[in-house]
Design an enzyme around this catalytic site. Sequence first.
Site, mmCIF file in Angstrom:
data_model
loop_
_atom_site.group_PDB
_atom_site.id
_atom_site.type_symbol
_atom_site.label_atom_id
_atom_site.label_comp_id
_atom_site.label_asym_id
_atom_site.label_seq_id
_atom_site.Cartn_x
_atom_site.Cartn_y
_atom_site.Cartn_z
ATOM 1 N N CYS A 96 53.083 36.830 84.060
ATOM 2 C CA CYS A 96 54.371 37.362 83.589
ATOM 3 C C CYS A 96 55.318 36.199 83.337
ATOM 4 O O CYS A 96 55.688 35.486 84.279
ATOM 5 C CB CYS A 96 54.943 38.323 84.633
ATOM 6 S SG CYS A 96 56.435 39.125 84.045
ATOM 7 N N GLY A 97 55.713 36.045 82.097
ATOM 8 C CA GLY A 97 56.569 34.914 81.739
ATOM 9 C C GLY A 97 57.985 35.068 82.271
ATOM 10 O O GLY A 97 58.509 34.172 82.942
ATOM 11 N N HIS A 98 58.604 36.226 81.996
ATOM 12 C CA HIS A 98 59.979 36.383 82.489
ATOM 13 C C HIS A 98 59.969 36.363 84.015
ATOM 14 O O HIS A 98 60.890 35.850 84.648
ATOM 15 C CB HIS A 98 60.614 37.702 81.969
ATOM 16 C CG HIS A 98 60.456 38.846 82.916
ATOM 17 N ND1 HIS A 98 59.413 39.760 82.872
ATOM 18 C CD2 HIS A 98 61.186 39.205 84.010
ATOM 19 C CE1 HIS A 98 59.530 40.621 83.860
ATOM 20 N NE2 HIS A 98 60.594 40.313 84.562
ATOM 21 N N HIS A 222 49.651 45.719 76.155
ATOM 22 C CA HIS A 222 51.014 45.445 75.686
ATOM 23 C C HIS A 222 51.026 45.539 74.151
ATOM 24 O O HIS A 222 50.125 45.009 73.493
ATOM 25 C CB HIS A 222 51.461 44.035 76.058
ATOM 26 C CG HIS A 222 51.716 43.814 77.519
ATOM 27 N ND1 HIS A 222 50.712 43.729 78.456
ATOM 28 C CD2 HIS A 222 52.884 43.646 78.194
ATOM 29 C CE1 HIS A 222 51.249 43.517 79.653
ATOM 30 N NE2 HIS A 222 52.563 43.458 79.524
ATOM 31 N N ASP A 248 60.259 45.836 77.453
ATOM 32 C CA ASP A 248 60.712 44.575 78.040
ATOM 33 C C ASP A 248 62.119 44.285 77.529
ATOM 34 O O ASP A 248 62.340 44.226 76.321
ATOM 35 C CB ASP A 248 59.736 43.451 77.650
ATOM 36 C CG ASP A 248 59.902 42.221 78.516
ATOM 37 O OD1 ASP A 248 61.020 41.996 79.021
ATOM 38 O OD2 ASP A 248 58.915 41.478 78.676
ATOM 39 N N CYS A 252 59.893 38.738 76.381
ATOM 40 C CA CYS A 252 58.540 38.746 76.945
ATOM 41 C C CYS A 252 57.895 37.352 76.828
ATOM 42 O O CYS A 252 57.530 36.913 75.732
ATOM 43 C CB CYS A 252 57.651 39.794 76.266
ATOM 44 S SG CYS A 252 56.119 40.076 77.183
ATOM 45 N N GLY A 253 57.723 36.724 77.983
ATOM 46 C CA GLY A 253 57.182 35.358 77.983
ATOM 47 C C GLY A 253 55.727 35.296 77.547
ATOM 48 O O GLY A 253 55.339 34.435 76.732
ATOM 49 N N THR A 254 54.906 36.205 78.077
ATOM 50 C CA THR A 254 53.493 36.190 77.666
ATOM 51 C C THR A 254 53.374 36.672 76.219
ATOM 52 O O THR A 254 52.516 36.210 75.467
ATOM 53 C CB THR A 254 52.631 37.041 78.621
ATOM 54 O OG1 THR A 254 53.204 38.345 78.752
ATOM 55 C CG2 THR A 254 52.525 36.407 80.001
HETATM 56 O O1 PYC Z 1 57.635 38.149 80.312
HETATM 57 O O2 PYC Z 1 55.457 38.042 80.212
HETATM 58 C C1 PYC Z 1 56.500 38.660 80.388
HETATM 59 C C2 PYC Z 1 56.426 40.093 80.717
HETATM 60 C C3 PYC Z 1 55.309 40.885 80.759
HETATM 61 C C4 PYC Z 1 55.733 42.162 81.111
HETATM 62 C C5 PYC Z 1 57.090 42.123 81.271
HETATM 63 N N1 PYC Z 1 57.488 40.858 81.038
#
Ligand code: PYC
Length: 325
Positions: A96-98, A222, A248, A252-254
């Site tokens: 999870c990036g965030h 996703h 999100d 979304c980081g990923t």
């Molecule tokens: O930021 O990767 C992310 C992420 C995945 C699901 C919610 N945020």
Amino acid sequence: MPHARVQVIDSHTEGEPTRVVLDGGPDLARHAGGPRPSVAAQAQVMRDRFDWFRAAVCNEPRGNDALVGALLVPPALPDAVCGVIFFNNVGLLNACGHGTIGLAATLRHLGRIGVGTHTIETPVGSVAVQLDPQGGISIENVPAFRYAAGVEVPFSLFGEQRRVTGDIAWGGNWFFLAQDHGQDLSLRNLDTLRAYCLALRAGIDHAGIRADPSLGRGEIDHIELFGPPTRADCDSRNYVLCPGGAYDRSPCGTGTSAKMACLFADGKLRERQQWRQESIIASRFVGSVHLRGDLLIPTIRGGAWVTGESSLVLDDSDPFVHGIR
Ligand code: PYC
């Protein structure tokens, strides 16, 4: 009444919440066996035996559908400051990036990390967190790549047959990414965006479309839609449907990592060129990619703020002690 306390710190990263569990979680390492189990092995124990803990922390009445939990666990990698397992209202996330940016803000708030680079072990590899002297946080994510381009998915929405073409890419989670969806990416259209993405994801499942099962079991959970930005300092705006049906709030980081892998594969993003991704609430991540050998490494930068420090109380007499499932 017997009750347990779970010590947590809440934060948000560009609007998307993260709840870091500092104490009171299950001892996954002990159940995983062996002297120093990997975070991936500990995540498997959590999936198999402690789903109730996930739901107690993330589901209502203590949590909500948008919340991502982050359980701190001992790392196997000798240079890691911690291991982390991310989870949400329906299950475990691969990465999870965030959440990693939120975790970094939390560890800084606690004085556990300072300016510099720190390694965090996730179930799908290590992520480097960088805290700069000005307070900025960036993460160097797990390698990202496009798995398939131009995949056509038939699906049914409100009784109508539809088709959309998009890419499948890995950025720490699996994404289906679509540009030509014809949807209005605005907050007033949230209900339709959710219905559209849920229907599209059902279409992916129905068609038996899967990604590489060696990463996150290959489930494309996703969905990411792109459109023109509303901010002058962004290149694109997105809407991201998470596995449990929430959107999100951050870009979304990923998902931004997966997007940059597709742009790079198409020759539309060069190494170290900035990609500025706007979210549906108009927050922003700034990303870039670079090559490490054959691997494409995404970097994501965003802001995170601590919003609360508290103890969750799990009272055995509470009928929803393990969350509303
Ligand atoms: O930021 O990767 C992310 C992420 C995945 C699901 C919610 N945020």
